[in-house]
Write an enzyme that holds these catalytic residues in place. Structure first.
Site, mmCIF file in Angstrom:
data_model
loop_
_atom_site.group_PDB
_atom_site.id
_atom_site.type_symbol
_atom_site.label_atom_id
_atom_site.label_comp_id
_atom_site.label_asym_id
_atom_site.label_seq_id
_atom_site.Cartn_x
_atom_site.Cartn_y
_atom_site.Cartn_z
ATOM 1 N N ARG A 1 32.034 -5.750 -4.178
ATOM 2 C CA ARG A 1 33.026 -6.539 -3.419
ATOM 3 C C ARG A 1 33.270 -7.910 -4.031
ATOM 4 O O ARG A 1 34.418 -8.332 -4.157
ATOM 5 C CB ARG A 1 32.635 -6.654 -1.946
ATOM 6 C CG ARG A 1 32.465 -5.329 -1.221
ATOM 7 C CD ARG A 1 33.547 -4.333 -1.534
ATOM 8 N NE ARG A 1 33.343 -3.040 -0.891
ATOM 9 C CZ ARG A 1 33.824 -1.893 -1.347
ATOM 10 N NH1 ARG A 1 34.530 -1.862 -2.462
ATOM 11 N NH2 ARG A 1 33.604 -0.763 -0.699
ATOM 12 N N ASP B 1 31.943 -4.425 4.481
ATOM 13 C CA ASP B 1 32.808 -4.734 3.337
ATOM 14 C C ASP B 1 33.922 -5.719 3.680
ATOM 15 O O ASP B 1 34.301 -6.550 2.861
ATOM 16 C CB ASP B 1 33.368 -3.444 2.737
ATOM 17 C CG ASP B 1 32.281 -2.642 2.017
ATOM 18 O OD1 ASP B 1 31.344 -3.286 1.503
ATOM 19 O OD2 ASP B 1 32.355 -1.410 1.990
ATOM 20 N N SER C 1 33.273 9.235 4.258
ATOM 21 C CA SER C 1 33.780 7.991 3.699
ATOM 22 C C SER C 1 32.889 7.665 2.503
ATOM 23 O O SER C 1 31.679 7.505 2.647
ATOM 24 C CB SER C 1 33.696 6.892 4.761
ATOM 25 O OG SER C 1 33.837 5.635 4.127
ATOM 26 N N ASP D 1 44.359 5.231 2.829
ATOM 27 C CA ASP D 1 44.517 3.994 3.605
ATOM 28 C C ASP D 1 45.231 2.895 2.836
ATOM 29 O O ASP D 1 46.155 2.263 3.355
ATOM 30 C CB ASP D 1 43.155 3.471 4.074
ATOM 31 C CG ASP D 1 42.581 4.319 5.196
ATOM 32 O OD1 ASP D 1 43.343 5.106 5.783
ATOM 33 O OD2 ASP D 1 41.384 4.181 5.473
HETATM 34 N N1 ARG Z 1 26.637 0.672 4.041
HETATM 35 C C1 ARG Z 1 26.868 0.308 2.700
HETATM 36 C C2 ARG Z 1 27.119 -1.166 2.570
HETATM 37 O O1 ARG Z 1 27.427 -1.784 3.523
HETATM 38 C C3 ARG Z 1 27.937 1.126 2.045
HETATM 39 C C4 ARG Z 1 29.345 0.921 2.498
HETATM 40 C C5 ARG Z 1 30.199 1.856 1.760
HETATM 41 N N2 ARG Z 1 31.549 1.929 2.165
HETATM 42 C C6 ARG Z 1 32.140 3.087 2.407
HETATM 43 N N3 ARG Z 1 33.407 3.072 2.597
HETATM 44 N N4 ARG Z 1 31.503 4.220 2.428
HETATM 45 O O2 ARG Z 1 26.992 -1.737 1.530
#
Ligand code: ARG
Length: 398
Positions: A95, A124, A175, A14
């Site tokens: 992040r 995110d 993912s 991506d």
């Molecule tokens: N659900 C988790 C969070 O919001 C993990 C997100 C992870 N991102 C991913 N691309 N798998 O912190």
């Protein structure tokens, strides 16, 4: 000179396609920024080169591992941070450090916007943009996957048409996001919460159901921070890396939850975070040993609030900052040794000692040497239950 945008670059499909996609859609020059938060896997130099091969005008790699451990993971440990009592905030913690470097790089290179590869459905995107807004309000955020309709199928076609040097990761059904604090796995067959996770999903942990002898380790803390493992001095980053190995071997820190996202969706998530879970278990025990009752009890509520704020993308907020001051103050006496037994997916505290301990043998013992005057309890309880007694007289009357 063309305007510039700094893209948070992972090296995956991506964000690689995102470079050309962003440039074509906005006319901006794209600077790629890859932040090393201990995600492991590929060589960061290969990632840097790939961004250039995909059309970035500049490509930068920042090693933020120490900074991530010191300034993000240690506050999370002091806060025993678990969202919904389970999730150690793996992605939520990375992040704000990535966003910080996006803002710094944008300033250094005179860019007026930043970009990330998140979709419009997750947490995110909120975390990146809320952090950038708090650190550099003049920057705008662009999300090519969300705002410029870059779907996975389109990305694959674009990559093929433009001959981009990307490994065909299209077949990986999951993912995945990872860093030194843990790994998050979503999508694929996991989208049905009735489907049990399979062994294939895991990378940081070994199968806890395979019998092996327990390991015992001693973690030394100083004011809430791990400073030695089995008597060998460690930095925060080394402590996390070492515990990923030691606790991961016993399958500690596997987590399978249906989680409440900030955007309102419930999602099924599988995490593995061996060091995070072992450290929180040990740290929390040491707090119970060294912290007075009211403070310990009150702090547990603050911890839940802290985890909610960080989950919700408010790392750089006034409330979070103020809670950090409170939490830091509570850590003054959280120093000592915790012995952990690692086996069968669990990190169990089996021993605790501290020079700051509030545990008093002569008060606690039921054997000889008892200094607690039990006769005082009678009067204490009389007064303690007085409000209940008075109101009960009224309540029971009619
Ligand atoms: N659900 C988790 C969070 O919001 C993990 C997100 C992870 N991102 C991913 N691309 N798998 O912190």
């Amino acid at each position: 000179m063309a305007e510039r945008v700094v893209l948070a670059y992972s090296g995956g499909l991506d964000t690689s396609v995102g470079i050309g996609w962003l440039r074509d859609a906005t006319g901006k020059e794209v600077v790629a920024l890859a932040v090393d938060v201990g995600q492991g896997g590929e060589d960061m130099d290969d990632i840097r080169q790939r961004a250039l091969d995909c059309g970035a005008v500049e490509s930068i790699v920042v090693d933020a591992k120490e900074e991530f451990a010191n300034d993000f993971l240690m506050p999370a440990l002091k806060a025993n941070a678990l969202y919904q009592k389970r999730y150690p905030l793996v992605s939520a913690l990375s992040r704000p450090v990535i966003a910080k470097h996006l803002a710094i790089t944008a300033h250094e290179l005179g860019a007026n916007s930043v970009a990330h590869g998140c979709t419009g459905k997750g947490n995110d995107q909120v975390r990146f943009e809320a952090a950038v807004a708090a650190l550099a309000p003049e920057l705008t955020s662009i999300a090519p996957v969300r705002d410029l309709a870059l779907t996975r199928d389109k990305a694959i076609v674009y990559a093929e048409e433009h001959n981009l040097p990307i490994r065909q990761s299209a077949k990986n059904p999951y993912s995945i996001d990872k860093n030194v604090w843990g790994r998050a796995v979503e999508t694929g067959f996991l989208e049905d919460p009735w489907n049990a996770p399979i062994e294939d999903l895991y990378e940081y942990t070994m199968d806890p159901s395979v019998a092996k002898p327990a390991d015992e380790i001693v973690i030394t803390f100083s004011s809430g921070i791990p400073t030695a493992i089995d008597g060998v001095a460690v930095t925060p980053l080394q402590a996390v890396e070492k515990l990923n190995e030691l606790a991961g071997k016993h399958g500690v820190g596997r987590i399978d939850v249906v989680e409440d996202r900030l955007v309102g969706i419930k999602s099924r998530e599988v995490y593995e975070a061996p060091a995070a879970i072992a450290l929180i278990e040990a740290h929390e025990a040491l707090e119970s040993l060294t912290m007075e009752r009211d403070l310990n009890r009150y702090k547990r509520g603050v911890e839940a609030e802290w985890a909610n704020l960080v989950y919700d993308g408010l790392w750089y907020s006034g409330l979070k900052r103020a809670l950090d001051v409170f939490i830091d103050d509570t850590q003054r006496f959280v120093s000592g040794d915790i012995r952990l037994k690692l086996q069968g997916g669990r990190a169990t505290v089996t021993g605790q000692k501290s020079e700051q301990s509030l545990y008093d043998f002569s008060l606690a013992t039921y054997d000889t040497g008892d200094t607690f005057d039990q006769s005082l309890s009678k009067g204490f309880i009389e007064i303690w239950s007085l409000p209940s007694k008075i109101s009960a007289r009224r309540d029971l009357k009619g």
